[in-house]
Every structure is written in C-alpha cells, then in structure tokens.
Design a protein around this motif. Sequence first.
Motif, PDB file in Angstrom:
ATOM      1  N   LEU A  53       0.824  -1.214   0.000  1.00 52.28           N
ATOM      2  CA  LEU A  53       0.000   0.000   0.000  1.00 52.28           C
ATOM      3  C   LEU A  53       0.855   1.260   0.000  1.00 52.28           C
ATOM      4  CD1 LEU A  53      -2.856  -0.981   2.480  1.00 52.28           C
ATOM      5  CD2 LEU A  53      -3.088  -0.504   0.047  1.00 52.28           C
ATOM      6  N   THR A  54       2.015   1.202   0.661  1.00 54.17           N
ATOM      7  CA  THR A  54       2.830   2.421   0.775  1.00 54.17           C
ATOM      8  C   THR A  54       3.916   2.484  -0.297  1.00 54.17           C
ATOM      9  OG1 THR A  54       4.224   1.250   2.365  1.00 54.17           O
ATOM     10  CG2 THR A  54       2.487   2.669   3.273  1.00 54.17           C
ATOM     11  N   SER A  55       3.999   1.454  -1.112  1.00 59.11           N
ATOM     12  CA  SER A  55       5.057   1.460  -2.129  1.00 59.11           C
ATOM     13  C   SER A  55       4.728   2.483  -3.228  1.00 59.11           C
ATOM     14  CB  SER A  55       5.167   0.048  -2.714  1.00 59.11           C
ATOM     15  OG  SER A  55       5.483   0.118  -4.063  1.00 59.11           O
ATOM     16  N   TRP A  56       5.765   3.254  -3.598  1.00 51.99           N
ATOM     17  CA  TRP A  56       5.579   4.254  -4.659  1.00 51.99           C
ATOM     18  C   TRP A  56       5.177   3.572  -5.959  1.00 51.99           C
ATOM     19  CZ3 TRP A  56       4.106   8.234  -6.945  1.00 51.99           C
ATOM     20  CH2 TRP A  56       4.609   8.663  -8.170  1.00 51.99           C
ATOM     21  N   SER A  57       5.731   2.364  -6.202  1.00 48.54           N
ATOM     22  CA  SER A  57       5.433   1.702  -7.473  1.00 48.54           C
ATOM     23  C   SER A  57       3.955   1.340  -7.570  1.00 48.54           C
ATOM     24  CB  SER A  57       6.316   0.471  -7.659  1.00 48.54           C
ATOM     25  OG  SER A  57       5.893  -0.556  -6.810  1.00 48.54           O
ATOM     26  N   THR A  58       3.337   1.005  -6.436  1.00 48.75           N
ATOM     27  CA  THR A  58       1.893   0.719  -6.469  1.00 48.75           C
ATOM     28  C   THR A  58       1.128   1.935  -6.962  1.00 48.75           C
ATOM     29  OG1 THR A  58       2.038  -0.821  -4.637  1.00 48.75           O
ATOM     30  CG2 THR A  58      -0.125   0.147  -5.053  1.00 48.75           C
ATOM     31  N   TRP A  59       1.437   3.086  -6.380  1.00 47.49           N
ATOM     32  CA  TRP A  59       0.664   4.287  -6.716  1.00 47.49           C
ATOM     33  C   TRP A  59       1.030   4.811  -8.102  1.00 47.49           C
ATOM     34  CZ3 TRP A  59      -3.613   4.769  -4.307  1.00 47.49           C
ATOM     35  CH2 TRP A  59      -3.737   4.165  -3.055  1.00 47.49           C
ATOM     36  N   GLN A  60       2.283   4.491  -8.512  1.00 47.80           N
ATOM     37  CA  GLN A  60       2.663   4.837  -9.875  1.00 47.80           C
ATOM     38  C   GLN A  60       1.788   4.051 -10.868  1.00 47.80           C
ATOM     39  OE1 GLN A  60       6.680   3.794 -10.717  1.00 47.80           O
ATOM     40  NE2 GLN A  60       7.020   5.557 -12.042  1.00 47.80           N
ATOM     41  N   ILE A  61       1.582   2.765 -10.543  1.00 42.34           N
ATOM     42  CA  ILE A  61       0.731   1.934 -11.409  1.00 42.34           C
ATOM     43  C   ILE A  61      -0.704   2.451 -11.395  1.00 42.34           C
ATOM     44  CG2 ILE A  61      -0.273  -0.376 -11.677  1.00 42.34           C
ATOM     45  CD1 ILE A  61       2.469  -1.419 -10.595  1.00 42.34           C
ATOM     46  N   VAL A  62      -1.164   2.856 -10.196  1.00 43.52           N
ATOM     47  CA  VAL A  62      -2.528   3.397 -10.106  1.00 43.52           C
ATOM     48  C   VAL A  62      -2.651   4.615 -11.024  1.00 43.52           C
ATOM     49  CG1 VAL A  62      -4.164   4.588  -8.590  1.00 43.52           C
ATOM     50  CG2 VAL A  62      -2.985   2.541  -7.775  1.00 43.52           C
TER      51      VAL A  62
END
Lengths: 537, 246
Positions: A53-62
């Motif tokens: 949830l806190t990984s930058w890559s997750t939010w980058q994908i979002v």
Amino acid sequence: MARRLGDGDGPLNDPRWLRLTPILPAAFLLCFLVVPVAMVVRFGLGPTAGAALTSWSTWQIVLLAAAQSVASTALALLAGIPLANVVTRYRFRGRALAQALLTVPFVLPTVIVALAFRQLFGGGTGLLLVLLAHAFVNLAVVVRIVGSHWAQLDPRATTVARTLGAGGWTAFRTVTWPMLRPAIASSAAVVFAFCFTSLGIVLILGDGSTRTLEGQILRRTSLLLDFSGASALALIQLAIVATVLILGARAGGHDQRLQPWPLLSLPTRPLARTAVLGTAAVGAAVVLIPIAALVGASMTSRNGLTLGWWSGLDSIDAGTTRLGSPMDALGTSLGYAALTGVVASAVGGLAALAVLRGRAGRAIAVIALAPLGISAATVGLGTLLAYGRPPADLRSTGLLVPIAHALVAIPLVVAVAAPSLRTADPRLKQVAASLGARPSRAFATAYGPLLILVMVAAAGLAAAVSLGEFGAASFLAREGSPTVPVQIVRLLGRPGEQSLGSASALAVILTVATLLLVLVVDGIGRRTAAGRWSLRS
Amino acid sequence: MSPPESTGIESTSIESTGLELVGLAIGYADPLVAEIDLVVAPGEVVAVLGPSGSGKSTLLSTIVGILPPLAGQVRLDGRQITDLPIDQRRVGIVFQEPLLFGHLDVLGNVAYGPRRRGIGRAESVRRALDLLEWVGLRDHARTPVGRLSGGQAQRVALARALAAEPAALLMDEPFSALDADLRTRLATEVVGWLRDRRISTLHVTHDLAEAQAIADRVLAVEPGSPGRLRSQFSEGTAQPTDDRSG
C-alpha cells in the motif's frame, strides 16, 4: 381449496417450493463470492499489505492505469457517441446489421481483440495499441448506453434550440449534450472501470507504460506468491472502481422525459446524409477489419497462404510440449463453458426467479449483480485463497475455473433472465388454477415454457462468457490444462510464427463459437421480448 | 395585457409583410398538401385545422426548416427563407409539450435565444426577466423547470420563443395538453401578446372551437391526394377567410 381469480400474483397462488428458490443462489453466493472477497480483505490487511500500500510503485501503477483508462474512455466516447447517434436514431438500409456488428467487439474475448490488434498493427505493442483496443472493446458499451438514452430524447428539443438561433453545433453543445450527460457519465464510468481492470489486452499489447493493478495482482500471486500484497492491491482497485461507478451513476441527472421516438429519416442535405451513412459504414469497417486481420493471420505464413496452423492444432508441436496441444485447450474450454452454463443458469435463473418473490428474493438478485463491480482477478484471487489451499483445496477437481466463471456470468444471467420472466403474464397462472391445476402445475403452465427458454439462453450466455474469460482463469487454470484464452497468451509468450499462427487459428475458432452462442442468446431474447408469453385478448 | 415598454424587444417593422407561403407543396416523397398560397400578415393569427396525419405538423416542419418543401417558397417579410438554415430564419415554434431545457432554470431557458443571437449575458438576462414579468413568472426565474405546472411551463416556452424575437411564430397545438379553463385563458392571453408584437402566427390545431376563439382566420386541410388548404368561416371575425388559399 377453491381458487379465486383476481388474487394477484401473490404468494397465495404460488407453489410452496418457490419459497426455497433463493436458497441455492444465496448459498452459492455466500460460498463463492462472500467468502472469497472476505479472504481478499483478510489477506489485504496482512503482513506485506502495508508495504504494497505504501510502495511508490503501487501508486505509480494506479496513476498510469488511471491515465490510460481516462484516455481509453475518451477514445471510446469519441468514436461511440457519433455511432450511437447514427445507429440508434436514423432509419436507413443496413441499420440493423450495423447495430449488430457494433455489439460484436464487446462479446469478443479481450485476448482475441488484443491478438487481432497485434496482427493488424504488424505485431507491435505499446500504449497507443492498448488505447485503441480498449476503445474498440468498449464501443458497444457507449453505443448501447448512450444510444438507448439518445433514442428516447425528444428530437424537437434541438429543433426548438435551432429556432432560437442556435447553429447545429451550438444546439448539440447547449441542449443535446446536457441531456445526454447522465448516459455519457454512466457509460464513461463503466468503460473506465473496464480499462482500469484490464488484463488480457494489457498483457498482450502493453509495455511498461500500460501496467494495471490487475496485472500486478496476477504477478504477485503467480510469480511472487505474495497473496497479502496482491490482496491489498485488489482492495485498492475495488475501492477505486466502486467510487468511479457510484460517481458515474450519480452524475448529471436532471428531470428528463424519456420515451421511445420513431427513427428519424436521413437528412435531406447531401453532406449531412453522407455523414450519417459514412459514420455507419466506418463503424462497421472498424469492427470487421481486426477480425479479418485475425482470420488472415491464421492462414498466412512467411511463405504465403497456408492451412498449416489449422491442421496442426491437434498436435503437441503446434503449441508447447509443456502445455499440451491447442485442441486440448479447446476441449478444456468447452468443458468449462458447459459446466459454467449449467451452474450459472441454475444459480442465476433461480436468483432471477426469486425476484418474482418479495423483498428477500430481490435482495438475492441484487447481491448476484455484485460481481459486476469486482474484477476478474479479484474473483480469481479470492477463489484461489478460499478454495485453492487446504483445508478446502478444490484445485484438483477442475471446478475452480467454472465456479469463478459462473460468478462472473451470473450478473449477466440475472440481467437477462429477470426482465424476461417478468414478461410472462401472471394471469396465465390464475387461469390454470381456475381450471383446477395445482399450484406447481399452474406455475409451470405460466412460467415453464418461458423458464426453459430463458435458462437455455442464460446457459448460452454464461458459456460465451466462460469461453472468453481470461482474468480469473489465469489464476485458476491448472498448469497442464489451460483454457483457450490462457493458451493463446502463453503461445504469444513464445517466439516463432508457428505459435502466432496456432494462436490466431484458436482465436478464430473461439470467435466463431462465441458469436454463435451470442446469436442463439439474442434470438431467444428477441422471442421472449416479443411478448409471446401472455394472454392474448 | 400589453407588452411593457421596458422589454427591449423590438417589434417587427411596420413595412414587414409577414409570412408568405407561395405555391408550397409539402410532404416526404409524395405531397401531403399542395398548392398552398397563404399570407399571414404581421400581428395576424391564422389557424389551420385538420385531423391527425393531414399534414398540419408537416406544414410547420417545412416552414421552420426541418423538411424541405417539395415545391414553392417560404418568404418572411419579403425575404426568401426556403433555403436558409433553421437558426437563421427567425421563425419560432411552440409545441404541444413545452420542451423546456431541463438542465437550465426558467431564466436560463428564456435567455437562451438572446444569448444565441449574440446579445451579452447581462442584456439577455434583463430581457428574459422582462418577458417573465410579462407572462407573470418573474418570481420563478430561478425555479428548475421540472417544478413548474403545465400552464407555467407553457408560458415559459412562449416567453422563450418570443425572447428570440421571431418575425413569425408557429404553434403546434400548444394548449391542447392543458385543462379547459386554463387553455382558454392562456390562449386568449397569448394571442393578445402576439398581436401586440405584430408577430405573424400560424396555429395548427384539430380543435375547431379553439381555432375560432383565437384566430383571425381559420383554414382547414381538405383531405385528398394531395390535400388542399381551404378557407373556413371564422366566428371570431365573421368574415370569409383568405380566398387565395385554395
């Protein structure tokens, strides 16, 4: 007991067993929707969830997926709105054919659309192809939702605007567009949700710029075995999709009187007339060209025309020694489709039947629609978490794929079956009862023939869904017995023109099978919609 | 009721000759009604009677510019408008249903025409408010149109049509959906407004009593293949109607 006419369609005239109809759907949904989703939630709050949830890559994908979905949605609207205008409002020769063709992209499996686009654009990949393929698949969504709304808007409102001094474009911008806004918003939300959770198209046509959470959920599950992280991503995706769908449903509503209007004659001015007919022709061509590219690819090799990809479909060499032959995959898919058809029509049909009975039944039907907002990967992951491990390990039974497919198909079955069942005239039941039929016989007289037809249509629809479904199957299909879409993706992962040729031939078979099933369902739908199931006065 | 000085809406010039239909044939492939020769003078209200399907609405569609005529011309104040786009004809239309724009409030609906005619926002609002005052709905300026009663909505529709300063107004049974009392009252009021503004008005209806009550002349579509427009005796004026119409 003497039966009175005029009792209404109430419980008094219903057979007792009808009260039990919600039990099977309720139990199925509890076991295979509620429990899996609960498992996703449980794992989504697990140890590695925080990191995901806190990984930058997750939010980058979002962000990437959101940008890709906005662009895909814009393209689908840009192409779909003029087509909706033409095929749902104007009367011209070939209109029905154009309308039917425009629904084809939506019923085609996404993996096949992706393959067709890949063939059409010389084997390329990238963001633009993903956007085009998404727009192609969702053309039908825009045409259906916006078109049916548009066809019910009073065309004279635009005339009034024109008499008040608005030019053609101004009248569209200031009057027609605001009236269409609710339908456009709702179709945009559905298209966005579809593109945001896209898997097959992204896997085949995508590159680093087109990742989706759905792909990451699959990667974490199958490669990293990080169920907790995958579940956390599924929860993020679920929250975003649910928010968008709710916003879409709420957007832009104002008082509108909707009613069907007769089709408009073609414009008399040659330019406007050409624009209408040209739009319809281009729409039909846009649908046919990728399919033609697919057929072409299944019959050509570096050396020219060949039927080699077709004749080699049943040999191990045509596919991969590890996965089995393409024909085996076809057999697996057909078997799953048949089982899905039986399960989904039974569960969905009973859920639809429950709608005819009081509030509890309607609640079941609403819950049965829930999988519409849940991505295939979430269904697959949840099913795997709940029933792919001890103590309830069903993997070896081969039932997981049809169960997940049934879950994906049930909302469509309910959406098709419930309105059809309502077309049955309840007075038939009362007439039968007044002639001495017992409740079960009276019920069978009123609903039986229609129910059989609806169940057959529902089974066909569910089978079509199963044939093309890729997301859940990619989680649940056993290594040695992939479904056709899974096999196609695996073949495309291997180099060599034989793999590509075999994948194309398989895709053509799947396209034909899907279209045949949809045609049968459509034919049955037309028969029931024609109101044959009523008392004739 | 007379128009207020402050509406800022200019009346049709005294030299204007009104709406003229010259040798007009209307219909789709085959003419529904042919040889229509009619002049509706400025401030005059002409009613056209006829049963459903007789071509009344087709006549209005042709004059307003939705359908091209099969033959003949439509002229307005001496100018040939047959080939002009709808928005450049200065012919207003009011239907049986008010067809108000649901995404705009009452004021937005009435100001729509002036805005499209290139008038600034403030001036458009002022004119719209004056017209709303005139039709007795100024207090409802900010009301969503969905909350209006049938009579109120039809008044707004008329105010909206007049705000665009049409030289001719076509009315397609605009009162028929209202109850009898309101119908008579509103029809009389509206016709008064149209005469005051010297707007040539063509009113189609299937209701003889309504036609006679409000029109200066009454014509009827006489059945045939194609039909013809014939004059009727108007009780209101007790005069024979236009002898050029057939």
